[in-house]
Design an enzyme around this catalytic site. Structure first.
Site, PDB file in Angstrom:
ATOM      1  CD  GLU A  60      -7.551   6.062  -2.636  1.00 41.10           C
ATOM      2  OE1 GLU A  60      -6.493   5.523  -3.731  1.00 41.10           O
ATOM      3  OE2 GLU A  60      -7.113   6.122  -1.451  1.00 41.10           O
TER       4      GLU A  60
ATOM      5  CB  SER B  73      -7.139   1.011   6.739  1.00 41.41           C
ATOM      6  OG  SER B  73      -8.245   1.522   6.668  1.00 41.41           O
ATOM      7  NE  ARG B  74      -7.383  -0.237  -0.549  1.00 43.58           N
ATOM      8  CZ  ARG B  74      -5.701  -0.866  -0.096  1.00 43.58           C
ATOM      9  NH1 ARG B  74      -5.324  -0.025   0.339  1.00 43.58           N
ATOM     10  NH2 ARG B  74      -5.759  -1.789  -0.657  1.00 43.58           N
TER      11      ARG B  74
ATOM     12  CG  HIS C 255      -3.209   4.390  -1.297  1.00 45.01           C
ATOM     13  ND1 HIS C 255      -4.784   3.898  -2.123  1.00 45.01           N
ATOM     14  CD2 HIS C 255      -2.890   3.829  -0.502  1.00 45.01           C
ATOM     15  CE1 HIS C 255      -4.927   2.502  -1.053  1.00 45.01           C
ATOM     16  NE2 HIS C 255      -3.746   2.469  -0.624  1.00 45.01           N
ATOM     17  CB  ILE C 256       2.434   7.261  -0.483  1.00 49.28           C
ATOM     18  CG1 ILE C 256       2.801   8.658  -0.187  1.00 49.28           C
ATOM     19  CG2 ILE C 256       1.829   8.538  -2.217  1.00 49.28           C
ATOM     20  CD1 ILE C 256       3.675   9.409   0.478  1.00 49.28           C
ATOM     21  N   GLY C 257       1.477   4.387   1.161  1.00 48.73           N
ATOM     22  CA  GLY C 257       1.561   3.506   2.251  1.00 48.73           C
ATOM     23  C   GLY C 257       2.972   3.040   2.104  1.00 48.73           C
TER      24      GLY C 257
END
Length: 322
Positions: free
Chosen positions: A266, A236-237, A285-287
């Site tokens: 990040e 999520s975050r 962070h490559i969702g």
């Protein structure tokens, strides 16, 4: 339509040409973020802004006298000051739907990689350490038929639940602000109060947006209540988790491991202890980061912006402004 759009993210030629059919377009083609001062100095010339990283706040909006729409190339929009947008009456959009399946795929990759120790054992083999039969110290844990607790049952959570239930025959429970009774009936998943979900799950997936209410939702108390065999997954975050508390839990081995696509800072600090832990899978962070999905997201963001400038209601106005 004699209007101008600024795009502060690299976009493919087909998206650029799609915009140029209706508006003037200026683009920032570097993968690095546009310098803030440069954005502030130029935003006054534009009617639309397509972005993914820029902070949209009073400082920017006060200089953006012509601005009618800000279109985020993302589902999340924690870079938006929603109250400032309300005051300015600028339309704000995002890109839900198009990335749900892609992010759900990655989440299951984190679950499997964490439980079966895939990155760690890949490194083990490549370092030439596989010189005898694999024994207990290298064993992982099963995923199938285990209990998955999902915190935040939005669209992506539903996609993960479907994979877990139908593909891995997992026992799936969820916590959400509102119950999804249709989903419960369709998939056989169950609503559970947050504290109980945290105490009983073998895998915990965090999928809540970052808001004032969810900041550090998962804290030291939550980690203390997890099973020692639990794997914690966050897609999520980063700031929804108290990262220091998570690091402590992993150091003390009060949880089994973690799979992380997001961090409080990040890009992540190279000295972050999480990067040294064998039982933590870390991703940048490559969702949604597949070529197909990112292009579709950029096209959707462009479509939202043009709809707003044409005085049509965009398909994906953020919920606070609907």
């Amino acid at each position: 339509m004699n209007k101008k759009i600024l795009v502060t993210e690299p976009i493919p030629e087909n998206v650029k040409n799609y915009l140029k059919e209706q508006v003037e377009v200026d683009t920032w083609d570097s993968p690095d973020q546009m310098p803030r001062q440069q954005l502030l100095d130029t935003i006054g010339d534009y009617h639309g802004l397509i972005t993914a990283k820029d902070k949209i706040d009073d400082e920017l909006l006060n200089k953006a006298k012509k601005l009618e729409v800000v279109s985020n190339i993302s589902v999340g929009y924690d870079n938006f000051d929603v109250e400032a947008l309300k005051r300015s009456q600028v339309i704000a959009t995002h890109t839900p739907y198009v990335l749900d399946e892609t992010v759900a795929d990655l989440i299951f990759g984190l679950i499997l990689s964490s439980a079966r120790r895939i990155p760690e054992l890949d490194h083990y083999v490549k370092q030439g350490n596989w010189n005898k039969a694999v024994d207990l110290p290298l064993f992982g844990r099963n995923v199938h038929h285990k209990k998955l607790g999902i915190i935040g049952m939005g669209r992506i959570g539903e996609k993960v639940a479907r994979r877990a239930k139908l593909g891995f025959e997992m026992d799936v429970t969820y916590y959400n602000r509102s119950r999804k009774e249709n989903l419960e009936k369709e998939l056989g998943v169950n609503f559970q109060e947050l504290d109980d979900l945290i105490k009983e799950s073998d895998f915990i997936l965090l999928m809540t947006p970052l808001t004032k209410e969810t900041y550090h939702l998962i804290d030291a108390k939550a980690f203390a209540n997890m099973k020692e065999t639990c794997f914690f997954i966050n897609a999520s975050r980063g700031a929804v988790v108290n990262e220091a508390a998570m690091i402590e839990a992993l150091k003390e081995e009060s949880i089994a491991g973690a799979g992380l696509d997001v961090f409080e800072q990040e890009p992540v600090d190279p000295n972050n202890p999480l990067l040294k832990m064998k039982n933590v899978v870390t991703l940048p962070h490559i969702g949604s980061a597949t070529a197909e999905t990112r292009e579709e997201m950029k096209f959707f963001a462009a479509k939202n912006a043009l709809q707003a400038l044409n005085k049509e209601k965009p398909e994906a106005v953020i919920k606070e402004l609907q």
